[in-house]
Design a protein around this motif. Structure first.
Motif, mmCIF file in Angstrom:
data_model
loop_
_atom_site.group_PDB
_atom_site.id
_atom_site.type_symbol
_atom_site.label_atom_id
_atom_site.label_comp_id
_atom_site.label_asym_id
_atom_site.label_seq_id
_atom_site.Cartn_x
_atom_site.Cartn_y
_atom_site.Cartn_z
ATOM 1 N N ARG A 18 0.843 -1.179 0.000
ATOM 2 C CA ARG A 18 0.000 0.000 0.000
ATOM 3 C C ARG A 18 0.889 1.243 0.000
ATOM 4 O O ARG A 18 1.997 1.216 0.525
ATOM 5 C CB ARG A 18 -0.896 0.000 1.239
ATOM 6 C CG ARG A 18 -2.058 -0.964 1.134
ATOM 7 C CD ARG A 18 -2.725 -1.268 2.456
ATOM 8 N NE ARG A 18 -2.728 -0.184 3.423
ATOM 9 C CZ ARG A 18 -2.942 -0.355 4.722
ATOM 10 N NH1 ARG A 18 -3.145 -1.569 5.205
ATOM 11 N NH2 ARG A 18 -2.941 0.665 5.544
ATOM 12 N N PRO A 19 0.414 2.360 -0.555
ATOM 13 C CA PRO A 19 1.239 3.580 -0.596
ATOM 14 C C PRO A 19 1.353 4.296 0.745
ATOM 15 O O PRO A 19 2.177 5.203 0.886
ATOM 16 C CB PRO A 19 0.512 4.460 -1.625
ATOM 17 C CG PRO A 19 -0.908 4.012 -1.559
ATOM 18 C CD PRO A 19 -0.859 2.533 -1.280
ATOM 19 N N ASP A 20 0.547 3.889 1.729
ATOM 20 C CA ASP A 20 0.552 4.580 3.021
ATOM 21 C C ASP A 20 1.944 4.586 3.644
ATOM 22 O O ASP A 20 2.612 3.544 3.663
ATOM 23 C CB ASP A 20 -0.395 3.880 4.009
ATOM 24 C CG ASP A 20 -1.727 3.489 3.386
ATOM 25 O OD1 ASP A 20 -1.705 2.869 2.317
ATOM 26 O OD2 ASP A 20 -2.751 3.780 3.993
ATOM 27 N N PRO A 21 2.380 5.715 4.189
ATOM 28 C CA PRO A 21 3.658 5.741 4.900
ATOM 29 C C PRO A 21 3.649 4.781 6.087
ATOM 30 O O PRO A 21 2.611 4.582 6.722
ATOM 31 C CB PRO A 21 3.784 7.194 5.375
ATOM 32 C CG PRO A 21 2.832 7.972 4.524
ATOM 33 C CD PRO A 21 1.709 7.035 4.180
ATOM 34 N N VAL A 22 4.782 4.181 6.369
ATOM 35 C CA VAL A 22 4.919 3.347 7.563
ATOM 36 C C VAL A 22 5.064 4.283 8.757
ATOM 37 O O VAL A 22 5.921 5.174 8.762
ATOM 38 C CB VAL A 22 6.139 2.414 7.456
ATOM 39 C CG1 VAL A 22 6.324 1.613 8.746
ATOM 40 C CG2 VAL A 22 5.984 1.476 6.266
ATOM 41 N N SER A 23 4.229 4.096 9.758
ATOM 42 C CA SER A 23 4.232 5.023 10.895
ATOM 43 C C SER A 23 5.590 5.017 11.598
ATOM 44 O O SER A 23 6.291 4.003 11.621
ATOM 45 C CB SER A 23 3.131 4.641 11.892
ATOM 46 O OG SER A 23 3.473 3.453 12.594
ATOM 47 N N ARG A 24 5.938 6.150 12.154
ATOM 48 C CA ARG A 24 7.195 6.258 12.902
ATOM 49 C C ARG A 24 7.195 5.276 14.074
ATOM 50 O O ARG A 24 8.227 4.701 14.419
ATOM 51 C CB ARG A 24 7.372 7.698 13.386
ATOM 52 C CG ARG A 24 8.748 8.012 13.963
ATOM 53 C CD ARG A 24 9.860 7.858 12.931
ATOM 54 N NE ARG A 24 9.682 8.652 11.742
ATOM 55 C CZ ARG A 24 10.157 9.887 11.561
ATOM 56 N NH1 ARG A 24 10.833 10.460 12.544
ATOM 57 N NH2 ARG A 24 9.973 10.522 10.426
ATOM 58 N N GLU A 25 6.016 5.089 14.677
ATOM 59 C CA GLU A 25 5.901 4.140 15.786
ATOM 60 C C GLU A 25 6.300 2.732 15.340
ATOM 61 O O GLU A 25 7.056 2.041 16.029
ATOM 62 C CB GLU A 25 4.460 4.121 16.311
ATOM 63 C CG GLU A 25 4.216 3.103 17.417
ATOM 64 C CD GLU A 25 2.750 2.969 17.787
ATOM 65 O OE1 GLU A 25 2.448 2.185 18.713
ATOM 66 O OE2 GLU A 25 1.898 3.623 17.143
ATOM 67 N N HIS A 26 5.803 2.305 14.178
ATOM 68 C CA HIS A 26 6.132 0.965 13.686
ATOM 69 C C HIS A 26 7.597 0.874 13.253
ATOM 70 O O HIS A 26 8.243 -0.158 13.454
ATOM 71 C CB HIS A 26 5.200 0.591 12.533
ATOM 72 C CG HIS A 26 3.811 0.238 12.981
ATOM 73 N ND1 HIS A 26 2.757 0.090 12.102
ATOM 74 C CD2 HIS A 26 3.304 0.020 14.224
ATOM 75 C CE1 HIS A 26 1.662 -0.226 12.779
ATOM 76 N NE2 HIS A 26 1.974 -0.262 14.064
#
Length: 261
Positions: A18-26
């Motif tokens: 998916r194009p969604d950015p990977v969260s900083r938390e993850h």
């Protein structure tokens, strides 16, 4: 049991994310699970670069796609790794290792077993398959929201010394922790291997990432969240088979295979 089931379900993602950015938390969670891996004398020789800059990702994608095209067109890739290819379910079930080439472009399907022969490679050139595979590879990397570069500290990683083995062993443990953790986050991961096959292309990535002399660039991976439906690349394979116990485990000595219960 959730941990064990997750490890047994581990897989590599060959398709797009998916194009969604990977969260900083993850991202930071993946770094923490890597940090939890064992290392010789707790040396923690690994270093990581989290790459989100679109221009950097696009350039690595270009290098990766060009590398794939060059390797396929020259026949280098198939010559180097031919022994891992399986072309039928029966062969895969007997060997239980390697990769089953089960997804090919229509014109190549009648020539499945010959596709990686010299004649098959010539046909692939005529059909423009190397360029298509290179473009598929470029698109996969370019569409990844996160790349991860893995490096080793050269004061620990000295290949001609035992510390070289210890460092690679620790790096492998750190990456396996990451690989097992992505599944719990509904993420996927894939090794971007083709630039490593061509020294000048690998050097280009090192230059792009400004790798200092005291670090060794060891690998680059692409990561992202998994889509609901998975689109397979032009040429793809399955590799879920694993060897039977007696094929890789012995009891007491190397000449006594361990039997499955």
């Amino acid at each position: 049991m959730d941990l064990i089931e997750g490890m047994l379900a581990r897989r590599t993602t060959n398709g797009p994310f998916r194009p969604d950015p990977v969260s900083r938390e993850h991202q930071h969670l993946l770094m923490r699970v890597a940090q939890a891996a064992p290392s010789h004398f707790n040396s923690q020789p690994w270093r990581f670069v989290l790459i989100e800059n679109p221009a950097t990702i696009q350039e690595i994608a270009r290098i990766s796609g060009e590398s794939m095209t060059e390797l396929i067109d020259a026949g280098i890739f198939f010559e180097r790794y031919r022994r891992y290819f399986r072309f039928t379910e029966r062969e895969m079930d007997e060997r239980r290792d390697g990769i089953h080439i089960d997804h090919l472009p229509g014109p190549l399907k009648p020539f499945t077993k010959q596709v990686f022969s010299d004649a098959g490679i010539k046909l692939m050139r005529q059909l423009g398959v190397p360029r298509k595979l290179g473009e598929d590879n470029r698109r996969l990397v370019a569409g990844s929201p996160l790349l991860l570069a893995v490096l080793l500290d050269r004061t620990e990683y000295v290949p001609e010394q035992l510390s070289g083995f210890y460092s690679v062993f620790g790096m492998g443990a750190a990456m396996e922790n990451i690989w097992n953790a992505v599944g719990a986050l509904n993420m996927g991961i894939q090794f971007i291997s083709t630039p490593m096959e061509i020294p000048r292309q690998w050097q280009a990535i090192q230059t792009l990432l400004r790798v200092p002399d005291d670090l060794a660039l060891m690998a680059v991976y692409r990561l992202g969240y998994l889509p609901d439906g998975e689109k397979r690349p032009t040429i793809d394979w399955s590799s879920r088979h694993r060897k039977r116990l007696e094929q890789f485990v012995s009891r007491d000595t190397c000449d006594v295979p361990e039997r499955d219960a």
